[in-house]
Design an enzyme around this catalytic site. Sequence first.
Site: not given
Length: 504
Positions: A63, A171, A205, A239, A258, A263
């Site tokens: 936009r 995703k 990966k 993480e 998530d 994953h």
Amino acid sequence: MATRIQAVPPLTLPRSERRAPPCALVVFGASGDLTHRKLMPALFKLRAAGSLTEHSAVVGVARRAWNADGFRAEVRAALAEFASRGVEPRDWEAFAESLDYVSGDFEDPATYKKLASRLAELDRERGLEGTRLYYLATPPSEFATILHRLDQAGLVSKPKVSPWSRVIIEKPIGRDLESARALNTLVARVLDESQTFRIDHYLGKETVQNLMVFRFANSIFEPLWNRKYVDYVEICAMETVGVGARGKFYEETGVLRDIVQSHLLEVQCLVAMEPPTTGDADDIRGEKLKVLHGLRQEGPDTIDRNLVLGQYRGYRDEPGVSKDSVTPTFAALRVFIDNWRWQGVPFYLRAGKKLAKRVTEVSLHMQPVPLCLFGREDVCERIEPNVLALRIQPDEGIYLRFASKIPGHDVAVGTVAMDMKYTEAFGGEPPEAYERLLLDAMRGDATLFSRRDAVEASWAWITPVLDYIDKNPPRDFPNYEPGSWGPERARELMRRDRRAWSEL
Ligand code: BG6
């Protein structure tokens, strides 16, 4: 003890095989975070390496009222911040020359008219012959509109018709089985499955791809890869970062949607699948689907025993997060695959944010030896079962732990390791996941993309768990400290089975 392993001779594909056919890559959501952090650095590197030809064009759509030069300036700033290594002026000029921009609202047919005429010009100027790759790097709520408008504007051609057009979808594909089905149905109205590339960046990966090579290009591991020799498997994605500025998004997803649904299940499929008949995309994806169908569905009476959820202290103070949020930022699960190969072998999955260390790893813990032959109890106690660990990131590598005699006149046993590190064996950092995935989508290779049936099968498995949590929201949140290994109950999940999580 580490054993150096070197790639002899170094293997690289001939340059021509790695090149993408010329095409126009159209990125919807060109002003967004994903475009800045991941897509532009990946495209820049592909162009600098010669994998994107000088004919290819990258057209941003958003936009923001930029022109092509404004977009170039944005991309240049993004590269300064996110490119993994320096930006050589010569490489930048070559890349900048391929960048273009169309500004407009995704709902407005005029945007697509402008896009169509810009693409037609690029076809003429760059000899692109109408090949198109659209990347929907927007929130999922925009997918329907964009696809519908692209179709209306005649910008997507039918499958198997030249020139090709393909669409990459980011995703999350839905938020439960029903919404995933609805989204897939909508996509299927405009696109054939062969044109649909659902991205899960974990599959791009290097180390995740190497799971298949490791299993199927070596003959010594595969005979051991089953319930007879494997005691249990751990798959973790830990993480150190929190949700940062993505609080609003995360409130609607949480760790199960998530990371686990996408994953971790993708990785689990690669670890657990049967050897495919051929290396074709659909053979491989067919075998992965069978794993998903084999996942044991826990009922309301057993879910609790096999699932631990956590939320880090401070999560509720993150921007966009509700003060009484029950969104989990940590999950530990015990999962079984009811099939001939894996019956009875627990897969322990663990993922979370704000933990002690950033590490993604798969480890196979082998059965203990059936009998200790070394007489003394203290010697026998020191014999630890073999562990094969595949380190996905960081410090990418493969590690095999085994017992060895400690040199000396007595029998003493110690644990040693063979440790292959990617950087030592192959030199340099492995390429970024998005580089490979973008290249594959341009080449039309769907092996590393999720197929509709698999996405729905993974949602079919996890939706009852999500429903259970909705009905029985966790009452002990927040329940772990930032910088820890997660809630205490996660340790209990293992302890109950007389096991402990690997020290990472
Ligand atoms: C994304 C998740 O898919 O993967 C993020 O939405 C997560 O929450 C990220 O941080 C992790 O990816 P990587 O490649 O950094 O391990």
